[in-house]
Design a protein around this motif. Structure first.
Motif, PDB file in Angstrom:
ATOM      1  N   ALA A  88      -6.270  46.771 120.929  1.00  0.00           N
ATOM      2  CA  ALA A  88      -6.456  45.525 121.545  1.00  0.00           C
ATOM      3  C   ALA A  88      -5.397  44.997 121.902  1.00  0.00           C
ATOM      4  CB  ALA A  88      -6.738  44.607 120.100  1.00  0.00           C
ATOM      5  N   TRP A  89      -3.931  45.292 121.669  1.00  0.00           N
ATOM      6  CA  TRP A  89      -2.681  44.788 122.449  1.00  0.00           C
ATOM      7  C   TRP A  89      -2.387  45.315 123.732  1.00  0.00           C
ATOM      8  CZ3 TRP A  89       0.666  48.817 123.051  1.00  0.00           C
ATOM      9  CH2 TRP A  89       0.367  49.727 122.182  1.00  0.00           C
ATOM     10  N   GLN A 124      -4.369  48.343 130.355  1.00  0.00           N
ATOM     11  CA  GLN A 124      -3.574  49.635 130.609  1.00  0.00           C
ATOM     12  C   GLN A 124      -3.625  50.658 129.388  1.00  0.00           C
ATOM     13  OE1 GLN A 124       0.639  48.559 130.503  1.00  0.00           O
ATOM     14  NE2 GLN A 124       0.548  47.110 129.028  1.00  0.00           N
ATOM     15  N   PRO A 184      -2.195  52.580 126.836  1.00  0.00           N
ATOM     16  CA  PRO A 184      -1.031  52.219 125.912  1.00  0.00           C
ATOM     17  C   PRO A 184       0.035  53.242 125.844  1.00  0.00           C
ATOM     18  CG  PRO A 184      -2.918  53.179 124.525  1.00  0.00           C
ATOM     19  CD  PRO A 184      -3.285  53.344 125.974  1.00  0.00           C
ATOM     20  N   ASP A 200       3.551  58.559 129.437  1.00  0.00           N
ATOM     21  CA  ASP A 200       3.331  60.121 129.786  1.00  0.00           C
ATOM     22  C   ASP A 200       3.800  61.019 128.516  1.00  0.00           C
ATOM     23  OD1 ASP A 200       2.013  59.426 131.830  1.00  0.00           O
ATOM     24  OD2 ASP A 200       3.611  59.842 133.393  1.00  0.00           O
ATOM     25  N   GLU A 217       7.354  55.648 132.062  1.00  0.00           N
ATOM     26  CA  GLU A 217       7.611  54.227 131.107  1.00  0.00           C
ATOM     27  C   GLU A 217       7.926  53.072 132.111  1.00  0.00           C
ATOM     28  OE1 GLU A 217      10.270  55.090 128.349  1.00  0.00           O
ATOM     29  OE2 GLU A 217       8.985  55.736 126.943  1.00  0.00           O
ATOM     30  N   ALA A 274       7.518  53.237 135.602  1.00  0.00           N
ATOM     31  CA  ALA A 274       7.121  53.244 136.750  1.00  0.00           C
ATOM     32  C   ALA A 274       6.336  51.791 137.132  1.00  0.00           C
ATOM     33  CB  ALA A 274       6.004  54.518 137.075  1.00  0.00           C
ATOM     34  N   ALA A 320      -4.460  43.868 116.911  1.00  0.00           N
ATOM     35  CA  ALA A 320      -3.361  43.018 117.397  1.00  0.00           C
ATOM     36  C   ALA A 320      -3.705  42.191 118.539  1.00  0.00           C
ATOM     37  CB  ALA A 320      -2.194  43.892 117.447  1.00  0.00           C
ATOM     38  N   ILE A 363      -1.751  39.866 121.190  1.00  0.00           N
ATOM     39  CA  ILE A 363      -0.287  39.224 121.410  1.00  0.00           C
ATOM     40  C   ILE A 363      -0.615  38.191 122.205  1.00  0.00           C
ATOM     41  CG2 ILE A 363       1.791  39.701 122.359  1.00  0.00           C
ATOM     42  CD1 ILE A 363       1.385  42.626 121.895  1.00  0.00           C
TER      43      ILE A 363
END
Lengths: 200, 343, 807
Positions: free
Chosen positions: A168-169, A173, A175, A178, A198, A200, C735, C737
């Motif tokens: 959900a957070w 994208q 999460p 790579d 991380e 890019a 969660a 945010i």
């Protein structure tokens, strides 16, 4: 030579230990394999989980002397086994746990990852319910388990190419950065440069 | 870390060697199977043992097989293997269910059916460290003279807590024990060597939580034999616990119904555990249920009455941790669930 | 210092400063490139592979093992201790008792009432009496059994109500004899506005009793400490603490070793949750034993000992009275709270204040009073557990809000909206509120849980409940009064391209060192792999007040920005000198350094590493410091600064439950947690804190109960008897945010580690009401209690059906 001969992470270890020592005590205090943790003293928490002949068992309730002749795998054994099989980085389970946020304090996680490794060795695509069951002997106090289950599903996803739900957070994208792990014979597990991925 | 007391560990590879090791080591000797019950009890100094005889190396004690009509389970078979065995699931479904809900996954991988059968009793006043027990002046089960469950109680009421026992009762299992004849026994005319003694499971227990079994510590469980059951055999085990894993039962109910070809109940049995030191059989179960046909109003009425009657004979004591009143209230609920799961 | 030199919540190079930065994700849209990224944790793979070192993983040559003798009595005087037989045992190197460490300590300077080993009295079962160092654990344990202690037994105080009555006798004296108020540990009475008038102005006034049981942290790692003294008297202590600095202060004082000669190091920590905030007996003991024996000494507590050490959540008996108008506006709130503190003060002074002071948001009410009393009892001492002091009142108040909404027929989410205190305002007790995303939190949980479609409409036994809360991002009360920074940080940079940060901030698994790294990546434009963080080592790191009160991201984050900007000035100056331009023209970030007015010149477009080289050559060895201190905050009254925070976080939960009316068992399939953390510096870590908090709240309501039995003995000091929920017992946690961008937080960030716990318990109770129509005001929610409440409800319904006229 020791009074015991234990087979741990593929190696034979002669070790001296009194009869009343548990496997956990021998791993931690004789062989310095301190990745196996001690949380409850007596089989209530799962932090000391090791694989015995491929199955998760509690090292705090195994007598070292009764563990001779068994194949013992500790958390320290996963990455070398993965490398020996031609992979790079850590075991994909370890890598997925790191990327999905499953490691907060990290203390229960060696046991948790070994339970996961055993499950994924047995079943390629376990359901969420099956994952919950398989991990139900490993207590975690930090995460509430959601990120752990997501980590297991991420590892499954990367092994089988199954779709995985975004948390959900991170609704828009993927999460996770790579992977640093690659598995032999499989393409597209990601670049080996985490930081580039991380940022890019 | 909470340490184990010192002992000498024996690692025989045959039953005969195990029995010899036990006989040679004297009375403060324990057999250890998976160790998931014995080791915590040793750490708590609830048990004193100078010698442990590990059964881990005895291959003949493992495995599930058919012997004629009997299903024979080696006592060193892991609970995981018992739970997942198709043979057990088919012939004794309640046992497979019970084995599958013992403690947590790791306990079931290392814990064995034999170990679960021989599990020690449990009580809220005993399963703690020596220091903890000393702070309350100990209790009847070990090191003390007072019972904290029943004021003035003279006999320990620690609870039988082995999930597998209730289903084994309902299927009429036989437990085979072996031991070496002691010099006293030989003097009394017994033959020398290994003695074999089959014990019907419902004759194993006595109402004393301090040690609730009628077999000696030198007797080794070597086989769990389950007789052939009729084609219409149904079984179920229901376990009460707060968490969905790891916990010991707060109450356990096994039910057995055998149905004939017409769907009429011809045999019924209900057994409760974690109530007292030994399992409690609900004696009214056959009276109420035999002759009934599940799905009929008669069956429903009989089941309701059985649940009601059972609360009079199955009385939960405040022996284990948890809410005694709730456990008592769950007796008819679990019985109903167990019976319904059979039909 | 940062607080006195606000840097604002923006990126170091906002879009107008660097328009060429492409908007490839939501963060970079605001000019960020590291902030907002779910980077791996700094130490994640070390933990994943078993390489991370925790306290008990430390093994030093010649190390001895220590064990503690504990009191089996809950209240007694020590008449005599004879350790001669223990000392005579082969392998025993030292035995110490209270007389060896006679100085009192305690985390709060005003209430120091603890001894490392009991000096004259024991106050709970498990209180430390003596300690042994021996060649191994078995020998130390054997020695404990040889120590003879003679006690004079005293009457026990187990009921907090009795302790409050304070009827002291010779047989049952005060637990802390000589304490000014007998068994009263602390009382706080404060009133703001006219509460009685507020109730008169209300259309509905409700008054009810609530009970919150005690619960404990149960971090999976048991406490462990290792000490070594060098020949020249330098002491090193490795300890599983979450506040290195306070441990250093107290151990230094008790042992009489100057702080400059006592190095305290926190290795990787296996969870804390507040339970490793106090200085603990074992830390003093291993240091003393190391001094006496000249050998390293380790003490690892058993799980049982961890339960005795406790410092967990205080049990509270609470009476709440609240008034509301029929359009949903709260008029006033009144609270009377009795707090069971257990045997020592610990953080109790703060707990007592927090029990009242932290209730005044997220809702605005014009009148408020509270009267909180903390008492001593002969039980394991209570202290700070995640959501210190305010989880209990929040539970009571949020359940009462649900009842008020029911009474006036208003949707419980709408009632909360009507009373939202809003942003940039002040609460009734004078706390400054800056950013506030509470309304967005309510919107998020309402939408995600399908509240409007489902609440009140689900089948019997299935329900939804809501609750909200507010929590501090650190406070301006620094435990011991001083004007020094609350957070300090140092940076070291050199020609290798590596940036090393030294922070006293304790990474206890929450990821604070990873937050430091994110800030450095953002400010200096370096790759995450080129940043190291050295944390929580008092010899190497500047002082930081540690991981408590949810202060770390806010304060350490701000200090890191401060240090980075100082360092960047230096580097840009060096580069500007080299290029002969004004420093303001030098862009440093994103891994590159260039002249903003002549970017096309390849000589003026270099790597960060090259810039470090130039700066090192021109400006000398490179380094910087940064710090943070709160601005002056809080109401102008005694205690007005306790609970005053530079920024407050806000949370809303919707909990979904299934209640089995036959068994009374409760299942929670889903929890939606919306939390305003200001800005998520690392969303993965923020979500982890939110989910972990929500889980901890739900399961302490369902499974946990830290209680003593009739002997005054802990009822079940094990992880079997104190059951932590397993993976099959836990909900799917969602969660959500919410980012309100705080003007003073680092890039707008606030806390996320404790606030999200608060609404879990009341939302659960409120969901149970929605499911089966029972109000559970007393924790924990055991199946037996659920069944009893259902019986009561049915009896009530039957009675009212009888009373009702038949038609």
């Amino acid at each position: 030579m020791g009074n015991l001969n234990l087979k741990i992470n593929g190696d034979h270890h002669p070790v001296d230990a009194p009869d009343h020592w548990t496997l956990l005590e021998v791993l931690r205090y004789r062989l310095d394999l301190t990745g196996s943790k001690q949380g409850c003293d007596k089989g209530d928490c799962g932090a000391c989980t090791v694989l015995v002949d491929g199955k998760p068992e509690l090292a705090c309730l195994l007598l070292a002397g009764a563990s001779e002749g068994r194949e013992i795998t500790t958390i320290e054994g996963l990455m070398p086994a993965h490398r020996a099989a031609g992979g790079t980085g850590a075991d994909p389970v370890q890598d997925a746990f790191d990327r999905a946020g499953a490691l907060q304090c990290g203390f229960c996680q060696p046991g948790m990852m070994l339970s996961t490794r055993a499950l994924l060795n047995e079943e390629e695509r376990p359901s969420r319910e099956r994952i919950r069951e398989a991990l139900s002997g490993n207590l975690c106090r930090c995460t509430g388990y959601t990120q752990i289950i997501q980590a297991v599903e991420l590892a499954i996803h990367e092994t089988c190419g199954e779709p995985v739900e975004h948390p959900a957070w991170a609704p828009d994208q993927a999460p996770w950065g790579d992977a640093v792990s690659t598995v032999p014979g499989r393409k597209g597990t990601g670049s080996s440069d985490t930081t580039q991925g991380e940022q890019a | 870390m909470l340490r184990l007391p010192t002992f000498e560990l024996h690692k025989p590879t045959t039953v005969a060697a195990a029995l010899e090791a036990a006989a040679a080591s004297g009375p403060a000797t324990r057999f250890v199977a998976g160790g998931t019950d014995l080791l915590p009890n040793l750490k708590h100094e609830m048990i004193e043992a100078d010698h442990l005889v590990s059964l881990a190396g005895i291959e003949s004690l493992r495995g599930i097989r058919l012997d004629g009509d009997d299903l024979v389970i080696g006592p060193m078979t892991s609970l995981t293997d018992v739970a997942s065995s198709e043979l057990v699931q088919e012939r004794a479904p309640a046992l497979a269910q019970a084995a599958g809900v013992v403690a947590g996954p790791q306990h079931r991988n290392q814990g064995t059916l034999g170990g679960n059968v021989m599990l020690d009793t449990r009580c809220q006043w005993i399963n703690q460290s020596y220091f903890w027990r000393s702070a309350l002046g100990f209790c009847l089960k070990k090191d003390g003279t007072e019972c904290h469950v029943i004021e003035g109680g003279k006999r320990c009421v620690a609870a039988v807590s082995n999930d597998s026992i209730a289903p084994l009762y309902t299927v009429g299992a036989k437990l085979v024990f072996q031991s070496l004849a002691t010099p006293e026994m030989i003097a009394a005319g017994a033959p020398e060597g290994v003695q074999t003694r089959p014990v019907p499971v419902d004759a194993l227990f006595k109402a004393d939580g301090a040690y609730n079994k009628k077999v000696g510590l030198q007797e080794l469980l070597t086989e769990i034999r389950i007789p052939a059951l009729p084609a219409g055999h149904r079984g179920s085990y229901q376990k009460l616990r707060l968490r969905g894993s790891i916990d010991f039962p707060q109450l356990g109910i096994a039910a057995r119904l055998d149905l004939d070809e017409a769907g009429v109940i011809v045999h019924a049995d209900v057994v409760a555990i974690v109530v007292a030191a030994r399992p409690v059989r609900v004696k009214k179960a056959p009276d109420q249920l035999v002759g009934q046909t599940p799905g009929t109003p008669g069956f429903e009425a009989a089941l309701a009455e059985l649940c009601d009657l059972a609360t009079r004979s199955v009385k939960a004591l405040p022996n284990i941790p948890g809410d005694t009143e709730w456990r008592q209230r769950m007796v008819p609920v679990l019985i109903e669930d167990a019976i319904r799961a059979c039909v | 210092m940062a607080a006195r030199d606000q840097h604002g919540p923006g990126a170091p190079w906002p879009e107008e400063g660097a328009p060429e930065l492409a908007a490839t994700n939501r963060s970079s849209a605001e000019g960020f490139r590291a902030v907002g990224q779910s980077m791996r944790k700094l130490e994640g793979l070390d933990k994943a592979t078993g390489a991370a070192v925790y306290a008990d993983d430390i093994k030093l040559p010649g190390m001895l093992h220590a064990k503690t003798l504990r009191s089996p009595h809950c209240h007694a005087r020590i008449v005599r201790i004879d350790a001669s037989k223990a000392l005579a045992l082969s392998g025993v190197h030292a035995v110490i008792t209270g007389a060896d460490l006679p100085t009192k300590y305690g985390v709060i300077p005003w209430t120091q009432d603890e001894h490392a080993l009991a000096l004259d009295k024991v106050r709970f079962i498990g209180d430390e009496v003596a300690a042994v160092a021996a060649i191994d654990e078995d020998t130390a344990n054997a020695a404990l059994k040889l120590i003879e202690v003679e006690y004079e037994l005293l009457g026990a105080w187990l009921d907090p109500a009795e302790s409050r009555q304070n009827q002291l006798t010779d047989e049952r004296p005060a637990i802390h004899e000589g304490h000014k108020h007998g068994n009263i540990s602390k009382r706080v009475e404060l009133e703001f506005g006219d509460v009685e008038a507020a109730f008169e102005a209300a259309d509905v006034v409700l008054e009810n009793d609530f009970y919150f049981h005690s619960s404990t942290h149960a971090a999976i790692e048991p406490h462990c400490a290792v000490a070594r003294e060098s020949a020249d008297g330098l002491l090193t202590l490795w300890s599983s603490t979450q506040i290195t600095h306070y441990v250093q202060r107290e151990v230094s004082r008790v042992l009489g070793v100057p702080q400059s000669r006592l190095r305290v190091i926190q290795p990787n920590l296996g969870g804390a949750f507040g339970g490793k905030s106090d200085p603990f007996s074992l830390e003093f003991v291993v240091c003393k034993l190391a001094q006496l024996t000249g050998r390293p000494v380790k003490m690892l507590w058993t799980r049982e000992e961890v339960f005795y050490a406790h410092r967990g959540r205080h049990a509270m008996n609470m009476r709440y009275k609240s008034g509301v108008t029929k359009d949903g506006k709260l008029t006033g709130v009144s609270a009377d709270i009795l707090i069971d503190g257990g045997s020592y003060s610990s953080f109790g002074l703060v707990t007592t204040y927090y029990s009242g002071q932290l209730l005044t948001g997220p809702y605005d009410f014009p009148a408020y009073r509270f009267d909180s009393t903390r008492v001593f009892t002969n039980k394991p001492p209570c202290g700070p557990k995640r959501g210190h002091g305010s989880v209990q009142p929040r539970f009571a108040f949020e359940v009462q809000l649900d009842e008020l909404s029911e009474a006036i027929g208003m949707d419980p989410i709408d009632l909360r909206r009507v009373n939202d205190v809003g942003e940039h305002t002040e609460t009734v007790n004078g706390q400054r509120v800056t950013s506030n995303g509470f309304a967005a939190c309510l919107d998020a949980v309402e939408e995600q849980s399908a509240w409007k479609e489902r609440r009140g409409k689900l089948p019997a036994g299935h329900g939804l409940g809501v609750a909200g809360s507010m929590y501090i991002s650190g406070t301006n009360y620094p435990i011991y009064p001083n004007d020094m920074p609350q957070a300090g940080i140092q940076l070291k940079v050199d020609r290798s391209g590596l940036v090393t940060a030294f922070t006293g901030g304790n990474d206890i698994g929450q990821g604070s060192s990873s937050v430091v790294r994110t800030v450095i990546c953002e400010e200096l434009g370096v790759d995450s792999a080129d940043v190291r963080v050295v944390a929580a080592d008092t010899d190497l790191c500047p002082v930081d007040l540690g991981a408590y009160s949810s202060r770390v991201t806010f304060m350490v984050g701000n200090a890191t920005i401060d240090a980075c900007r100082n360092l960047r000035k230096l580097i840009c100056r060096g580069v500007a000198e080299e290029w002969g331009i004004d420093p303001s023209r030098v862009f440093l970030g994103r891994g590159e350094v260039f002249d903003t007015e002549n970017r096309g010149n390849p000589k003026r477009n270099i790597t960060t590493r090259r810039a470090f080289e130039i700066a090192e050559a021109r400006c000398d060895t490179l380094g910087s410091t940064g710090s943070y201190n709160t601005p002056k905050l809080g109401g102008d009254y005694r205690g007005g600064s306790i609970g005053a925070s530079p920024a407050y976080s806000f949370t809303a939960h919707v909990v979904e439950v299934l209640v089995d009316e036959r068994t009374g068992m409760i299942t929670v399939p889903n929890v939606w947690v919306a939390h305003d953390c200001g800005r998520a510096l690392n969303p993965m870590l923020v979500a982890g804190q939110m989910e972990g908090s929500a889980y901890m709240g739900i399961v302490e309501a369902l499974f946990e109960d830290h209680k003593v039995n009739r002997f005054g003995l802990h009822a079940g000091p094990s992880l079997l008897d104190y059951p932590l929920a397993t993976s099959v017992d836990c909900p799917d946690l969602h969660a959500l945010i919410v980012e309100s961008i705080d003007p003073e937080g680092p890039y707008g960030a606030k806390e996320a580690g404790e606030g999200p716990l608060h609404p879990a318990l009341p939302a659960l109770s409120n969901a149970i009401f929605d499911a089966v129509g029972i109000r559970l005001r007393k924790l924990p929610f055991t199946p037996g209690k659920v069944l009893a409440a259902l019986d009561e409800k049915r009896a009530r319904e039957a009675a009212s059906a009888e009373e009702a006229p038949s038609c």
